[in-house]
Design an enzyme around this catalytic site. Structure first.
Site, PDB file in Angstrom:
ATOM      1  N   ARG A 163       0.852  -1.197   0.000  1.00 46.24           N
ATOM      2  CA  ARG A 163       0.000   0.000   0.000  1.00 46.24           C
ATOM      3  C   ARG A 163       0.885   1.243   0.000  1.00 46.24           C
ATOM      4  O   ARG A 163       1.939   1.262   0.624  1.00 46.24           O
ATOM      5  CB  ARG A 163      -0.858  -0.036   1.270  1.00 46.24           C
ATOM      6  CG  ARG A 163      -1.910   1.004   1.379  1.00 46.24           C
ATOM      7  CD  ARG A 163      -2.813   0.753   2.593  1.00 46.24           C
ATOM      8  NE  ARG A 163      -3.670  -0.393   2.334  1.00 46.24           N
ATOM      9  CZ  ARG A 163      -4.007  -1.310   3.252  1.00 46.24           C
ATOM     10  NH1 ARG A 163      -3.553  -1.218   4.481  1.00 46.24           N
ATOM     11  NH2 ARG A 163      -4.802  -2.309   2.927  1.00 46.24           N
TER      12      ARG A 163
ATOM     13  N   ASN B  24      -0.603  -0.444  13.318  1.00 49.92           N
ATOM     14  CA  ASN B  24      -0.087  -1.532  12.499  1.00 49.92           C
ATOM     15  C   ASN B  24       1.102  -2.173  13.200  1.00 49.92           C
ATOM     16  O   ASN B  24       2.049  -1.466  13.572  1.00 49.92           O
ATOM     17  CB  ASN B  24       0.407  -1.003  11.150  1.00 49.92           C
ATOM     18  CG  ASN B  24      -0.689  -0.386  10.332  1.00 49.92           C
ATOM     19  OD1 ASN B  24      -1.585  -1.080   9.884  1.00 49.92           O
ATOM     20  ND2 ASN B  24      -0.607   0.922  10.124  1.00 49.92           N
TER      21      ASN B  24
ATOM     22  N   ASP C 247       0.379  -7.598   9.308  1.00 53.38           N
ATOM     23  CA  ASP C 247      -1.044  -7.939   9.381  1.00 53.38           C
ATOM     24  C   ASP C 247      -1.714  -7.667  10.713  1.00 53.38           C
ATOM     25  O   ASP C 247      -2.836  -7.189  10.729  1.00 53.38           O
ATOM     26  CB  ASP C 247      -1.305  -9.411   8.996  1.00 53.38           C
ATOM     27  CG  ASP C 247      -0.771  -9.744   7.627  1.00 53.38           C
ATOM     28  OD1 ASP C 247      -1.031  -8.958   6.683  1.00 53.38           O
ATOM     29  OD2 ASP C 247      -0.073 -10.756   7.487  1.00 53.38           O
TER      30      ASP C 247
END
Length: 175
Positions: free
Chosen positions: A23, A87, A105
């Protein structure tokens, strides 16, 4: 640190353990930058996903990155309070005008009342097996989840009262 001057803009790149770009956030404004800590702000920023999809962030956010800790923290300013999306990922590096980190993740969502939820444990387990995370990495990541939760409970760092508000006020001086 060269390239991290307050008032300049950079991108944020997250990768997966296998090196694949995950991303990209465009146009984040640097509020503070040195070799240990980078604080940036963005609002209605274009985000590009690895599958080609794009979207635009909905609200102003203050993002906190550290070169020592295996997490980064995004404080999103909404009408009903500050929500945090954390995160679990590698410490950041800065290169080619971008903050870069590996996203592992696991995420922690923190609500304005400082309650929190651990997210994406299933996704983490799938990727841990697919990408063969070493055992030492698994321990580091899980220890950093615990460390992050201690920060939330102790109202430390970006969870401290007024942290996000003060940095947002600084962001407004650049607009």
């Amino acid at each position: 640190m060269a390239g991290l001057e307050p008032g300049s803009t950079i991108q944020i790149h997250s990768y997966k353990h296998n090196g694949q770009l995950h991303r990209v956030w465009q146009n984040s404004l640097i509020l503070k930058g040195n070799s240990n800590v980078v604080i940036v702000a963005n609002d209605k920023t274009l985000v590009s996903e690895s599958d080609g999809r794009t979207w635009i962030t909905r609200e102003p956010a203050i993002c906190y990155f550290h070169s020592k800790y295996w997490f980064n923290i995004i404080g999103m300013i909404r009408n009903d309070g500050i929500y945090y999306y954390c995160n679990i990922g590698s410490p950041f590096v800065f290169e080619q005008d971008a903050i870069k980190y590996i996203d592992y993740d696991l995420d922690v969502k923190v609500y304005p009342d400082m309650t929190f939820t651990l997210l994406d444990e299933d996704e983490y387990e799938v990727h841990r097996k697919q990408m063969n995370y070493p055992e030492v990495l698994d321990r580091i990541l899980k220890n950093n989840v615990d460390y992050l939760i201690q920060w939330v409970r102790q109202r430390k760092g970006p969870f401290a009262p007024d942290f996000v508000d003060q940095w947002y006020e600084r962001y407004l001086t650049y607009r």
